[in-house]
Write a protein that holds these residues in place. Sequence first.
Motif, PDB file in Angstrom:
ATOM      1  N   ASP A   1     -10.141  -7.109  -4.190  1.00 31.46           N
ATOM      2  CA  ASP A   1     -10.763  -7.848  -5.168  1.00 31.46           C
ATOM      3  C   ASP A   1     -11.805  -8.962  -4.817  1.00 31.46           C
ATOM      4  N   ASP A   2     -11.039  -9.651  -3.885  1.00 31.18           N
ATOM      5  CA  ASP A   2     -12.013 -11.020  -3.426  1.00 31.18           C
ATOM      6  C   ASP A   2     -11.828 -11.038  -1.625  1.00 31.18           C
ATOM      7  N   VAL A   3     -13.098 -11.107  -1.177  1.00 31.90           N
ATOM      8  CA  VAL A   3     -13.342 -11.200   0.186  1.00 31.90           C
ATOM      9  C   VAL A   3     -12.333 -12.531   0.646  1.00 31.90           C
ATOM     10  N   VAL A   4     -12.449 -13.781   0.064  1.00 28.63           N
ATOM     11  CA  VAL A   4     -12.068 -15.076   0.468  1.00 28.63           C
ATOM     12  C   VAL A   4     -10.448 -15.169   0.213  1.00 28.63           C
ATOM     13  N   ALA A   5     -10.242 -14.829  -0.937  1.00 33.22           N
ATOM     14  CA  ALA A   5      -8.785 -14.874  -1.637  1.00 33.22           C
ATOM     15  C   ALA A   5      -8.254 -13.449  -2.287  1.00 33.22           C
ATOM     16  N   PRO A   6      -8.140 -12.600  -1.408  1.00 30.39           N
ATOM     17  CA  PRO A   6      -7.484 -11.373  -2.232  1.00 30.39           C
ATOM     18  C   PRO A   6      -6.174 -11.391  -2.700  1.00 30.39           C
ATOM     19  N   THR A   7      -6.404 -10.810  -4.000  1.00 30.39           N
ATOM     20  CA  THR A   7      -4.907 -10.580  -4.686  1.00 30.39           C
ATOM     21  C   THR A   7      -4.744  -9.325  -5.008  1.00 30.39           C
ATOM     22  N   GLU A   8      -5.337  -8.226  -4.735  1.00 28.52           N
ATOM     23  CA  GLU A   8      -5.352  -6.935  -5.068  1.00 28.52           C
ATOM     24  C   GLU A   8      -5.855  -6.059  -3.792  1.00 28.52           C
ATOM     25  N   LEU A   9      -5.295  -5.116  -3.332  1.00 29.07           N
ATOM     26  CA  LEU A   9      -5.822  -4.053  -2.548  1.00 29.07           C
ATOM     27  C   LEU A   9      -6.230  -2.831  -3.491  1.00 29.07           C
ATOM     28  N   GLN A  10      -7.534  -2.363  -3.269  1.00 28.67           N
ATOM     29  CA  GLN A  10      -7.804  -1.027  -4.103  1.00 28.67           C
ATOM     30  C   GLN A  10      -8.037  -0.176  -3.259  1.00 28.67           C
ATOM     31  N   ILE A  11      -7.531   1.061  -3.157  1.00 30.39           N
ATOM     32  CA  ILE A  11      -7.744   2.211  -2.462  1.00 30.39           C
ATOM     33  C   ILE A  11      -8.079   3.263  -3.467  1.00 30.39           C
ATOM     34  N   SER A  12      -9.547   3.864  -3.101  1.00 31.44           N
ATOM     35  CA  SER A  12     -10.211   4.706  -4.074  1.00 31.44           C
ATOM     36  C   SER A  12      -9.937   6.177  -2.989  1.00 31.44           C
ATOM     37  N   LEU A  13      -9.516   7.295  -4.135  1.00 34.62           N
ATOM     38  CA  LEU A  13      -9.300   8.583  -3.711  1.00 34.62           C
ATOM     39  C   LEU A  13     -10.378   9.509  -4.290  1.00 34.62           C
ATOM     40  N   SER A  14     -10.543  10.612  -3.227  1.00 36.75           N
ATOM     41  CA  SER A  14     -11.793  11.525  -3.686  1.00 36.75           C
ATOM     42  C   SER A  14     -11.163  12.634  -4.488  1.00 36.75           C
ATOM     43  N   ASP A  15      -9.971  12.611  -4.832  1.00 31.66           N
ATOM     44  CA  ASP A  15      -9.354  13.515  -5.840  1.00 31.66           C
ATOM     45  C   ASP A  15      -8.033  12.859  -6.648  1.00 31.66           C
ATOM     46  N   GLY A  16      -7.929  13.373  -7.848  1.00 36.45           N
ATOM     47  CA  GLY A  16      -6.781  12.915  -8.551  1.00 36.45           C
ATOM     48  C   GLY A  16      -5.635  13.996  -8.960  1.00 36.45           C
ATOM     49  N   LEU A  17      -4.772  13.456  -9.802  1.00 31.77           N
ATOM     50  CA  LEU A  17      -3.817  14.358 -10.298  1.00 31.77           C
ATOM     51  C   LEU A  17      -4.428  15.439 -11.420  1.00 31.77           C
ATOM     52  N   GLY A  18      -4.076  16.455 -11.177  1.00 33.70           N
ATOM     53  CA  GLY A  18      -4.428  17.448 -12.347  1.00 33.70           C
ATOM     54  C   GLY A  18      -5.873  17.604 -12.364  1.00 33.70           C
ATOM     55  N   ASP A  19      -6.759  17.228 -13.515  1.00 36.49           N
ATOM     56  CA  ASP A  19      -7.898  17.653 -13.661  1.00 36.49           C
ATOM     57  C   ASP A  19      -8.928  16.248 -13.228  1.00 36.49           C
ATOM     58  N   ALA A  20      -8.103  15.388 -12.783  1.00 40.95           N
ATOM     59  CA  ALA A  20      -8.949  14.145 -12.305  1.00 40.95           C
ATOM     60  C   ALA A  20      -9.953  14.539 -10.874  1.00 40.95           C
ATOM     61  N   ASP A  21     -10.970  14.043 -10.889  1.00 41.79           N
ATOM     62  CA  ASP A  21     -11.651  14.355  -9.785  1.00 41.79           C
ATOM     63  C   ASP A  21     -12.014  13.078  -8.960  1.00 41.79           C
ATOM     64  N   ALA A  22     -11.338  11.967  -9.131  1.00 42.67           N
ATOM     65  CA  ALA A  22     -11.245  10.866  -8.402  1.00 42.67           C
ATOM     66  C   ALA A  22     -10.252   9.822  -9.020  1.00 42.67           C
ATOM     67  N   ALA A  23      -9.416   8.988  -8.113  1.00 36.24           N
ATOM     68  CA  ALA A  23      -8.550   8.008  -8.372  1.00 36.24           C
ATOM     69  C   ALA A  23      -8.609   6.756  -7.757  1.00 36.24           C
ATOM     70  N   ARG A  24      -7.812   5.959  -8.255  1.00 30.73           N
ATOM     71  CA  ARG A  24      -7.698   4.503  -7.448  1.00 30.73           C
ATOM     72  C   ARG A  24      -6.266   3.918  -7.785  1.00 30.73           C
ATOM     73  N   LEU A  25      -5.834   3.368  -6.461  1.00 32.66           N
ATOM     74  CA  LEU A  25      -4.499   2.821  -6.722  1.00 32.66           C
ATOM     75  C   LEU A  25      -4.907   1.096  -6.453  1.00 32.66           C
ATOM     76  N   ASP A  26      -4.535   0.173  -7.406  1.00 29.88           N
ATOM     77  CA  ASP A  26      -4.799  -1.216  -7.487  1.00 29.88           C
ATOM     78  C   ASP A  26      -3.244  -1.634  -6.796  1.00 29.88           C
ATOM     79  N   ILE A  27      -3.214  -2.410  -5.620  1.00 27.46           N
ATOM     80  CA  ILE A  27      -1.881  -2.765  -5.041  1.00 27.46           C
ATOM     81  C   ILE A  27      -1.734  -4.231  -5.141  1.00 27.46           C
ATOM     82  N   GLN A  28      -0.593  -4.507  -5.498  1.00 26.07           N
ATOM     83  CA  GLN A  28      -0.313  -6.260  -5.056  1.00 26.07           C
ATOM     84  C   GLN A  28       1.114  -6.284  -4.443  1.00 26.07           C
ATOM     85  N   TRP A  29       1.170  -7.049  -3.535  1.00 29.76           N
ATOM     86  CA  TRP A  29       2.492  -7.534  -2.886  1.00 29.76           C
ATOM     87  C   TRP A  29       2.598  -8.826  -2.716  1.00 29.76           C
TER      88      TRP A  29
END
Length: 150
Positions: free
Chosen positions: A38-66
């Motif tokens: 989310d921020d190149v200098v001080a990231p607080t979240e990783l975003q992973i974009s997927l080319s497909d999703g669950l069910g009828d979804a044609d795209a998805a994203r995971l927003d991850i914090q650790w």
Amino acid sequence: MSEDDRAGEFGPIYLPALQRIRDLWLELEPLVDATSYDDVVAPTELQISLSDGLGDADAARLDIQWSELGMYSFHYVDSEDVNWRFDRHPNTHSPEIHFHPPPEATTTAAEPSCIDVTEVSLVTRAVHTMWRAAYEDEDLDRLNSASNPP
């Protein structure tokens, strides 16, 4: 995940964990389109974009914090507005390690998570295993159904 969902300390974001999570998803999942922070200098979240999703979804994203305290959030959202989350953090609505089921992933709907492990690589593999099972079976009930994955 909103800050209102947390009742206790989450801790500062731990960038090496986010990097490990990114590397594992790139290694494990052929549907990863892109990863970013989310921020190149001080990231607080990783975003992973997927080319497909669950069910009828044609795209998805995971927003991850650790965090440095081992707290985490893996938040899934897709093109059909389906949301779910695997979380570990102090709160007043559920056990510390919990799952917010689809389709809204509301705070009040949190339930115990099937993920018992707490190490970053194992949690990442468990979330991926649950997502992949739900994806292949086209069954959202598979998301929180395993016995201590991975």
